[in-house]
Design a protein around this motif. Structure first.
Motif, PDB file in Angstrom:
ATOM      1  N   UNK A  11       0.863  -1.186   0.000  1.00  0.00           N
ATOM      2  CA  UNK A  11       0.000   0.000   0.000  1.00  0.00           C
ATOM      3  C   UNK A  11       0.890   1.224   0.000  1.00  0.00           C
ATOM      4  N   UNK A  12       0.757   2.064  -1.040  1.00  0.00           N
ATOM      5  CA  UNK A  12       1.626   3.229  -1.206  1.00  0.00           C
ATOM      6  C   UNK A  12       0.776   4.463  -1.480  1.00  0.00           C
ATOM      7  N   UNK A  13       1.135   5.568  -0.850  1.00  0.00           N
ATOM      8  CA  UNK A  13       0.459   6.826  -1.124  1.00  0.00           C
ATOM      9  C   UNK A  13       0.987   7.444  -2.401  1.00  0.00           C
ATOM     10  N   UNK A  14       2.203   7.991  -2.348  1.00  0.00           N
ATOM     11  CA  UNK A  14       2.842   8.601  -3.512  1.00  0.00           C
ATOM     12  C   UNK A  14       4.026   7.729  -3.931  1.00  0.00           C
ATOM     13  N   UNK A  15       3.903   7.132  -5.113  1.00  0.00           N
ATOM     14  CA  UNK A  15       4.899   6.185  -5.626  1.00  0.00           C
ATOM     15  C   UNK A  15       5.753   6.899  -6.658  1.00  0.00           C
ATOM     16  N   UNK A  16       6.970   7.264  -6.285  1.00  0.00           N
ATOM     17  CA  UNK A  16       7.847   8.039  -7.159  1.00  0.00           C
ATOM     18  C   UNK A  16       8.808   7.165  -7.935  1.00  0.00           C
ATOM     19  N   UNK A  72      -1.632  -7.012  -6.540  1.00  0.00           N
ATOM     20  CA  UNK A  72      -2.450  -6.584  -5.404  1.00  0.00           C
ATOM     21  C   UNK A  72      -1.825  -5.389  -4.673  1.00  0.00           C
ATOM     22  N   UNK A  73      -1.484  -4.386  -5.453  1.00  0.00           N
ATOM     23  CA  UNK A  73      -0.887  -3.168  -4.901  1.00  0.00           C
ATOM     24  C   UNK A  73      -1.880  -2.019  -5.039  1.00  0.00           C
ATOM     25  N   UNK A  74      -2.024  -1.227  -3.982  1.00  0.00           N
ATOM     26  CA  UNK A  74      -2.885  -0.046  -3.995  1.00  0.00           C
ATOM     27  C   UNK A  74      -2.017   1.198  -3.922  1.00  0.00           C
ATOM     28  N   UNK A  75      -2.232   2.108  -4.877  1.00  0.00           N
ATOM     29  CA  UNK A  75      -1.426   3.324  -4.961  1.00  0.00           C
ATOM     30  C   UNK A  75      -2.355   4.510  -5.195  1.00  0.00           C
ATOM     31  N   UNK A  76      -2.153   5.576  -4.419  1.00  0.00           N
ATOM     32  CA  UNK A  76      -2.945   6.783  -4.627  1.00  0.00           C
ATOM     33  C   UNK A  76      -2.448   7.559  -5.841  1.00  0.00           C
ATOM     34  N   UNK A  77      -1.134   7.780  -5.914  1.00  0.00           N
ATOM     35  CA  UNK A  77      -0.553   8.484  -7.059  1.00  0.00           C
ATOM     36  C   UNK A  77       0.735   7.793  -7.472  1.00  0.00           C
ATOM     37  N   UNK A  78       0.815   7.395  -8.739  1.00  0.00           N
ATOM     38  CA  UNK A  78       2.003   6.730  -9.271  1.00  0.00           C
ATOM     39  C   UNK A  78       2.665   7.645 -10.293  1.00  0.00           C
ATOM     40  N   UNK A  99      -4.782   1.583  -8.976  1.00  0.00           N
ATOM     41  CA  UNK A  99      -3.868   2.701  -9.197  1.00  0.00           C
ATOM     42  C   UNK A  99      -4.725   3.928  -9.464  1.00  0.00           C
ATOM     43  N   UNK A 100      -4.938   4.729  -8.448  1.00  0.00           N
ATOM     44  CA  UNK A 100      -5.947   5.786  -8.554  1.00  0.00           C
ATOM     45  C   UNK A 100      -5.569   6.880  -9.542  1.00  0.00           C
ATOM     46  N   UNK A 101      -4.298   7.285  -9.562  1.00  0.00           N
ATOM     47  CA  UNK A 101      -3.860   8.360 -10.453  1.00  0.00           C
ATOM     48  C   UNK A 101      -2.470   7.995 -10.969  1.00  0.00           C
ATOM     49  N   UNK A 151      -7.735  -1.488 -11.730  1.00  0.00           N
ATOM     50  CA  UNK A 151      -8.591  -0.318 -11.813  1.00  0.00           C
ATOM     51  C   UNK A 151      -7.735   0.932 -11.709  1.00  0.00           C
ATOM     52  N   UNK A 152      -7.962   1.872 -12.625  1.00  0.00           N
ATOM     53  CA  UNK A 152      -7.210   3.117 -12.642  1.00  0.00           C
ATOM     54  C   UNK A 152      -8.184   4.285 -12.737  1.00  0.00           C
ATOM     55  N   UNK A 153      -8.039   5.228 -11.814  1.00  0.00           N
ATOM     56  CA  UNK A 153      -8.906   6.391 -11.841  1.00  0.00           C
ATOM     57  C   UNK A 153      -8.582   7.312 -12.998  1.00  0.00           C
TER      58      UNK A 153
END
Length: 223
Positions: free
Chosen positions: A106-111, A124-130, A147-149, A166-168
Motif C-alpha cells: 500500500x503506497x500513497x505517492x509512488x515516485x 495486489x498493490x494499492x497506490x494513490x498516485x504513481x 492505481x488511482x492516479x 482499476x485506474x482512476x
C-alpha cells in the motif's frame, strides 16, 4: 553469493525466479545507501526513512514492514521480492528492476520517474498516485492492482499488461507504447489519448474513449 531461486508464474508474464526464503540470511539491520545486499531477508525490519539509494539488491526479500520514505532512488534490484510494505511516500525514482515481484503493498505517492523495469510483476498493490513519467518497462504485468492516479507521460512501455486492475486517471501524453494490454483495466479517465497508439483496448473502453479520440482528431459528431 545469491541463494537458489524457485519459479513463480502468472497468466500475463512468464515464470519469474524468486528467492528461496528458507535459504536467505536474516539481515542484521536495514539496507544502506550504495551498499551491496546479496541473499538477505529483511523481515519486519523498520524501513521508515531508510536511505538505500544507489544500493544493489541481489536475490533479496523485503516483507511486512513499515516503509514510509524508504529511499530506493537509483537502486538496482535483481531476483527480488517485496511484499507487505506500507508507505506514504516511496521515492524510488531512477531505480532499475529485473526479475522482481512486488506484492500486497500500500503506497500513497509512488515516485518511480525514470525507472527501468524488465520482467516485473506487480500484484495486489494499492497506490494513490504513481509517478511513472519517463519509465522504461519491458515485460511487466500489473495484476489485481488499484492505481488511482497514474502519470505515465513520456514512458516507453513494451509488452505491459494490466490484469483485473482499476485506474482512476491515466496520463500517457508523449508515451510510446508497444503491445500494452489495457483490456482488463477499468479506466475512468485518460489524458493524452492521442498517444495510446500501440495499446490494446476493449470494445467497451473504445466506446468510452470515442469522444476523446474525436476531439483529438478534430472530428465533430452530429447529434
Amino acid at each position: 553469493m545469491s541463494a537458489p531461486r524457485r519459479a513463480a508464474g502468472g497468466r500475463g508474464l512468464p515464470a519469474l525466479p524468486q528467492p528461496d526464503v528458507a535459504r536467505l540470511q536474516p539481515a542484521a539491520g536495514p539496507p544502506a545507501s550504495g551498499a551491496l545486499h546479496d541473499g538477505l531477508l529483511f523481515d519486519g525490519v523498520d524501513l521508515t526513512g531508510v536511505d538505500a539509494g544507489d544500493g544493489r539488491f541481489l536475490g533479496c526479500v523485503l516483507r511486512s514492514a513499515a516503509a514510509d520514505g524508504l529511499r530506493l532512488a537509483g537502486a538496482r534490484l535483481v531476483d527480488c521480492r517485496l511484499s507487505g510494505l506500507e508507505a506514504g511516500e516511496a521515492p524510488w525514482a531512477g531505480s532499475s528492476w529485473q526479475e522482481v515481484v512486488l506484492g500486497d503493498c500500500r503506497v500513497g505517492a509512488w515516485g518511480l520517474a525514470g525507472a527501468q523495469w524488465t520482467r516485473v510483476a506487480v500484484e495486489r498493490v494499492r497506490v494513490d498516485f504513481a509517478d511513472l513519467r519517463g519509465t522504461t518497462f519491458t515485460d511487466v504485468t500489473f495484476r489485481g492492482c488499484e492505481l488511482r492516479d497514474v502519470d505515465a507521460s513520456a514512458a516507453r512501455w513494451t509488452r505491459v499488461r494490466f490484469e483485473d486492475c482499476r485506474t482512476g486517471h491515466l496520463e500517457v501524453t508523449g508515451a510510446r507504447l508497444q503491445d500494452v494490454d489495457l483490456t482488463d483495466c477499468e479506466l475512468e479517465a485518460v489524458s493524452g489519448v492521442g498517444d495510446l497508439r500501440g495499446a490494446v483496448v476493449s470494445q467497451v473502453q473504445l466506446a468510452r474513449l470515442a469522444p476523446l479520440l474525436a476531439a483529438h482528431l478534430g472530428v465533430r459528431v452530429a447529434g
